[in-house]
Design a protein around this motif. Structure first.
Motif, PDB file in Angstrom:
ATOM      1  N   GLN A 194      -9.746  10.484  -9.272  1.00 15.49           N
ATOM      2  CA  GLN A 194      -9.547   9.415  -8.298  1.00 15.49           C
ATOM      3  C   GLN A 194     -10.838   9.161  -7.514  1.00 15.49           C
ATOM      4  O   GLN A 194     -11.113   8.035  -7.127  1.00 15.49           O
ATOM      5  N   ARG A 195     -11.640  10.209  -7.310  1.00 18.82           N
ATOM      6  CA  ARG A 195     -12.894  10.074  -6.550  1.00 18.82           C
ATOM      7  C   ARG A 195     -13.988   9.434  -7.393  1.00 18.82           C
ATOM      8  O   ARG A 195     -14.898   8.806  -6.868  1.00 18.82           O
ATOM      9  N   ALA A 196     -13.896   9.628  -8.700  1.00 17.45           N
ATOM     10  CA  ALA A 196     -14.966   9.167  -9.598  1.00 17.45           C
ATOM     11  C   ALA A 196     -14.784   7.682  -9.931  1.00 17.45           C
ATOM     12  O   ALA A 196     -13.732   7.113  -9.645  1.00 17.45           O
ATOM     13  N   ARG A 236       4.411   8.279 -16.792  1.00 19.56           N
ATOM     14  CA  ARG A 236       3.250   7.850 -15.991  1.00 19.56           C
ATOM     15  C   ARG A 236       2.039   7.681 -16.907  1.00 19.56           C
ATOM     16  O   ARG A 236       1.288   6.713 -16.793  1.00 19.56           O
ATOM     17  N   ARG A 293      -3.133  13.927 -17.437  1.00 21.97           N
ATOM     18  CA  ARG A 293      -1.673  13.733 -17.312  1.00 21.97           C
ATOM     19  C   ARG A 293      -0.935  14.252 -18.549  1.00 21.97           C
ATOM     20  O   ARG A 293       0.152  14.825 -18.444  1.00 21.97           O
ATOM     21  N   GLU A 335      -5.918  19.084  -9.107  1.00 22.57           N
ATOM     22  CA  GLU A 335      -7.240  18.898  -8.518  1.00 22.57           C
ATOM     23  C   GLU A 335      -8.100  18.018  -9.432  1.00 22.57           C
ATOM     24  O   GLU A 335      -8.896  17.204  -8.952  1.00 22.57           O
ATOM     25  N   LEU A 374      -7.026  15.577 -11.163  1.00 21.97           N
ATOM     26  CA  LEU A 374      -6.622  14.190 -10.876  1.00 21.97           C
ATOM     27  C   LEU A 374      -7.274  13.686  -9.586  1.00 21.97           C
ATOM     28  O   LEU A 374      -7.618  12.511  -9.477  1.00 21.97           O
ATOM     29  N   ALA A 375      -7.460  14.590  -8.625  1.00 19.35           N
ATOM     30  CA  ALA A 375      -8.127  14.194  -7.379  1.00 19.35           C
ATOM     31  C   ALA A 375      -9.581  13.815  -7.647  1.00 19.35           C
ATOM     32  O   ALA A 375     -10.091  12.842  -7.108  1.00 19.35           O
ATOM     33  N   TRP A 376     -10.251  14.597  -8.519  1.00 20.87           N
ATOM     34  CA  TRP A 376     -11.642  14.261  -8.858  1.00 20.87           C
ATOM     35  C   TRP A 376     -11.694  12.954  -9.649  1.00 20.87           C
ATOM     36  O   TRP A 376     -12.613  12.169  -9.492  1.00 20.87           O
ATOM     37  N   ARG A 387     -13.718   4.537 -12.020  1.00 18.07           N
ATOM     38  CA  ARG A 387     -12.478   4.431 -12.795  1.00 18.07           C
ATOM     39  C   ARG A 387     -12.654   4.933 -14.243  1.00 18.07           C
ATOM     40  O   ARG A 387     -13.562   4.501 -14.945  1.00 18.07           O
TER      41      ARG A 387
END
Lengths: 431, 472
Positions: free
Chosen positions: A290-292, A325, A303, A284, A286-288, A294
């Motif tokens: 991605q929303r924020a 990754r 990670r 989750e 990582l999802a935030w 860069r």
């Protein structure tokens, strides 16, 4: 068609590049342009691939140079513009605006990863601010210098800057400045293992933030207190702080801060041995991210934690994939300073598999600490893990030598917590 | 001998990705961008018509929570302005999610580059916004189609154990290798094993050692390409304490460690010319000197070297010593690519599936016909090593007794998408075909334009121009 020439290895390419500050962007470009040699991906050396063994095609570097020049020119233009604005403000006699322009230049340098250069701008800003009647610009300059000192691992210097900032902020009734100073003092104390001191400073900052109903600051400080509680082993309290942090940050619509809270939540769950909730929290986070806007550094941090979770659970395949990754994020985002940490974990992973060739990761991490990163603290961490790796393989004499080196560096940096950890490991090896 | 693959006695069909009533579970994620409210409304209507169960998530964090909480068959994700990044994020996020849901991405005017990347990443389909009913239903039909996989029982494979490794295969190419191996093993001749990456050079070297006269001695392997060049010499020959910065203790090198046994030098072509000279001296004179030491130490080792490069080319380019080559290549064993080994692939699949099932405590007895077909069609750049990784990963993620397409890596799922029956109206244009082929070659060369141009037989400028044209 004649056979194409193989790419030049990064280790060889870097050896050709003199240690000049003007060439730092070229060095970063070289690293970002590098690719794993296609032939090595599935070769037996593939699993041991590190930055040094990646390849660079001179032609590709040449093609990407205009893009790099453009970035450099933009950065310099922004710095020059900030300076001209400072000059104009000086001409108008608006010293507050002079300080603001200089601080902006410093932040631009920080954004480009040039922390020492940022410090030079902040210092000039502080000199100008010192002569002002309004003390808030001085508080802001001191805060910037303190943050920079923290980033460089100069905790005592950081504490000095924050102390002065706090005194001035309180005198000026500058609530935001006082919150930032208390938080900075908490950070400095935490890094030096002064748990009680860190708790007191964070709690004081939290009271100030609550008084001004600043949800973002409250959330951030609850997270800091959560991390501190976890480090002290009070996992229930840590969970409660993180829950409150999340509540406040959700209402403040702060995706980056939420990602940080979930990252801390993942670490807490991992410490509680709850793998699935830990993994869910990191996912989750990582999802935030991605929303924020860069933020590769934050993504990298999540990670790395995710990889560590897999590593600790013996899920080596997943850990290796996640680390690869993370490596890609670090290289693409010019975060080479985090590569040493990634390679240290890769070395630990091989050690857990009893693979002696894993030593190549520690050697690469040490090389990075000496060339690209230049961080004694990270170097000490690498030596500590290298020592544990050697010990696991039964090479006690070498293990002891690496642990002693780690201990010496931690001691010289004043990092008491890590020094004590190195001491404990040394005692185990010597027993 | 054709490997036995029988449908008789197959285990019961594995649970389908669908629910018992055939209803697919669809999660629609609209993201933060505005103007996607219509997407939810339309898809909800179409899903109801098609008998789908549908839920929505308005942003990524909520979607992640939904994925962690329930099992989904398909995720329809609306990509934002950073469509490429969003796509990668989604592929990563769905990896390991319960039920291995398939991804259908929707984007505003998706470029061909995005579509090809999606295909490579195993995305089921990329749809253009605004969504069309037929496109969505077509994508969902593909999910239903992939659920009809027939399990094929894995054969029991005879193999020749080599320590923790094994030689598996009955193809004519491998039989030649076995014959040569049997002839050379009892001698003490130096052997050069050549072959592409992942063909099993180390396993063959171990087999030679195991069947040789020095089998009682140690087998010491050194990966010359993995070790930093400045450390390789001390790794091979050892060093005295204080010989250089970092030489904190005395170290016995691999030549000495391999005394009375076999020293396996893997990826020998990656060694510097200076070190090659030292190896030549060690091979010729059977003695070494530790770095920083003055004592000459006799060594009695059998040397086996391996390479995935063409050493003749390396010699012509001045990168490899000719005299060392002739010293090493007393006997040469060339290992075939996996593509040259025909039905050995099926045996290897069965062998690895059983091996990893045992290692990870799983019960795996079958592979689906579609999964096997995809494995057969794959190009296997990494040969047996790549196959081994693919099977290990599949065994880890498998939730029942059958390995299926959903357990294969993303790129295989992309190949499956490319294989799927297309309606007549969706036949590829020449440009699409060219773009697909270029994307495939670029993926093969890991984005190296020079190497890709060479394979395609065109000038690199032409390739660069076409890549721009196709948005690759």
């Amino acid at each position: 068609v004649s056979a194409p020439l193989p790419p030049v290895r990064v280790e060889k390419a870097l050896a050709l590049l003199p240690e000049l500050e003007a060439l730092a962007p070229l060095r970063a470009l070289l690293v970002a342009t590098s690719r794993p040699d296609e032939r090595s991906l599935w070769s037996s050396s593939g699993p041991y691939l590190t930055l040094g063994k990646r390849g660079v095609q001179p032609d590709e570097l040449r093609r990407r140079m205009p893009q790099a020049f453009h970035t450099i020119a933009e950065h310099l233009q922004a710095l020059y513009r900030a300076f001209v604005e400072a000059l104009e403000s000086q001409q108008r006699g608006d010293a507050g605006a002079v300080v603001a322009a200089l601080l902006r230049a410093g932040r631009l340098e920080e954004g480009a990863g040039r922390v020492t250069q940022a410090g030079a701008w902040y210092q000039v800003a502080l000199d100008v601010a010192g002569a002002l009647q309004d003390r808030r610009p001085e508080v802001e300059s001191l805060d910037s210098l303190g943050r920079m000192a923290l980033a460089l691992g100069h905790h005592a210097d950081a504490a000095r800057h924050f102390q002065r900032a706090l005194a001035l902020a309180e005198a000026e009734f500058d609530q935001a400045g006082a919150i930032a100073a208390c938080e900075g003092l908490g950070d400095a104390a935490r890094w030096q293992g002064q748990w009680a001191g860190a708790h007191a400073w964070y709690a004081r900052a939290l009271r100030l933030a609550e008084a001004s109903a600043d949800h973002r600051a409250i959330g951030r400080l609850e997270r800091q207190l959560g991390i501190l509680a976890r480090q002290q082993g009070d996992l229930a309290a840590a969970g409660e702080h993180l829950r409150r942090a999340r509540e406040h940050l959700e209402s403040a619509d702060a995706p980056q801060e939420l990602a940080r809270v979930l990252n801390a939540q993942g670490q807490l769950e991992a410490e509680l041995g709850r793998r699935a909730p830990a993994s869910a929290a990191y996912r989750e986070a990582l999802a935030w991210v991605q929303r924020a806007p860069r933020d590769p550094a934050l993504e990298l941090s999540v990670r790395i934690n995710l990889a560590q979770l897999d590593l600790d659970a013996g899920r080596f395949l997943e850990a290796d994939e996640e680390l690869r990754r993370a490596e890609q994020v670090a290289i693409a985002g010019s975060l080479t300073h985090r590569l040493a940490q990634i390679y240290t974990l890769m070395g630990r992973l091989r050690g857990a598999q009893g693979d002696e060739t894993g030593f190549v990761f520690f050697e690469q991490a040490i090389e990075l600490c000496k060339t690209l990163e230049r961080s004694a603290a990270t170097e000490a961490q690498v030596y500590l893990e290298y020592g544990l790796f050697r010990e696991r393989l039964g090479q006690r004499e070498e293990a002891r030598a690496y642990l002693e080196r780690a201990r010496t560096i931690f001691d010289s940096l004043g990092e008491a917590v890590e020094r004590d950890r190195a001491d404990a490991e040394l005692r185990k090896v010597s027993a | 001998v054709r490997p036995q693959l029988s449908l008789h006695g197959s285990p019961p069909p594995s649970p389908s990705r669908k629910k018992e009533d055939g209803q697919l579970r669809l999660l629609v994620v609209t993201g933060q961008e505005g103007g996607t409210g219509g997407v939810v409304q339309s898809v909800r209507q179409w899903a109801a018509d098609a008998g789908l169960e549908i839920e929505t998530a308005s942003d990524l964090p909520r979607a992640v929570r939904e994925l962690a909480a329930k099992r989904w068959d398909v995720v329809l994700a609306v990509l934002g302005e950073r469509a490429d990044e969003d796509l990668s994020w989604w592929v990563d996020a769905l990896r390991g999610a319960a039920g291995s849901p398939r991804l259908v991405a929707a984007a505003q005017a998706p470029s061909m580059g995005l579509v090809l990347r999606a295909e490579k990443l195993g995305v089921l389909d990329v749809l253009s916004l605004p969504l069309r009913r037929d496109d969505v239903l077509q994508a969902l039909r593909r999910v239903r189609a992939s659920a009809t996989e027939v399990p094929v029982r894995l054969a029991t494979v005879e193999h020749h154990a080599v320590g923790t490794y094994a030689l598996v295969g009955q193809s004519p190419a491998m039989l030649e290798v076995y014959k040569l191996l049997a002839r050379v093993a009892p001698s003490s001749a130096t052997v050069l094993v050549s072959g592409e990456s992942g063909t099993g050079k180390e396993v063959v070297a171990r087999a030679i050692h195991q069947s040789g006269t020095n089998a009682a001695g140690p087998f010491v392997a050194v990966n010359c390409a993995a070790i930093p060049e400045n450390l390789l010499e001390s790794e091979l020959f050892g060093h005295e304490k204080g010989a250089f910065t970092g030489a904190i203790t005395r170290k016995i090198g691999r030549f000495e460690q391999a005394g009375n046994g076999t020293l396996f030098l893997d990826e020998i072509a990656d060694m510097s010319l200076a070190l090659q000279a030292k190896i030549l001296r060690a091979v010729q004179e059977r003695e070494i000197e530790r770095v920083g030491g003055s004592e000459t130490i006799p060594v009695d080792v059998r040397l086996i070297a391996a390479t995935n490069r063409d050493l003749q080319v390396a010699i012509a380019q001045g990168r490899f010593r000719e005299d060392l080559y002739y010293r090493l290549a007393v006997v040469t064993i060339r290992l075939p690519r996996l593509a040259e080994r025909g039905d050995d692939l099926v045996l290897l699949v069965a062998y690895f599936a059983r091996q990893f099932a045992e290692r990870h405590g799983k019960q795996v007895h079958a592979i689906s016909d579609r999964a096997l077909e995809l494995l057969r069609l794959h190009s296997w750049v990494g040969n047996v090593r790549e196959l081994r990784n693919v099977i290990e990963r599949a065994v880890i993620v498998a939730t029942d007794e059958t390995l299926r397409v959903e357990h294969l890596p993303d790129e295989f799922r992309g190949e499956e998408t490319a294989l799927a029956d297309r309606p007549e109206g969706a036949l590829l244009t020449l440009a699409e075909l060219e773009a697909r082929h270029m994307a495939r070659i670029l993926a093969h060369t890991n984005g190296q334009i020079g190497a890709a141009a060479e394979i395609l037989g065109i000038h690199r400028n032409t390739l660069t121009r076409k890549m721009k044209e196709y948005g690759l």
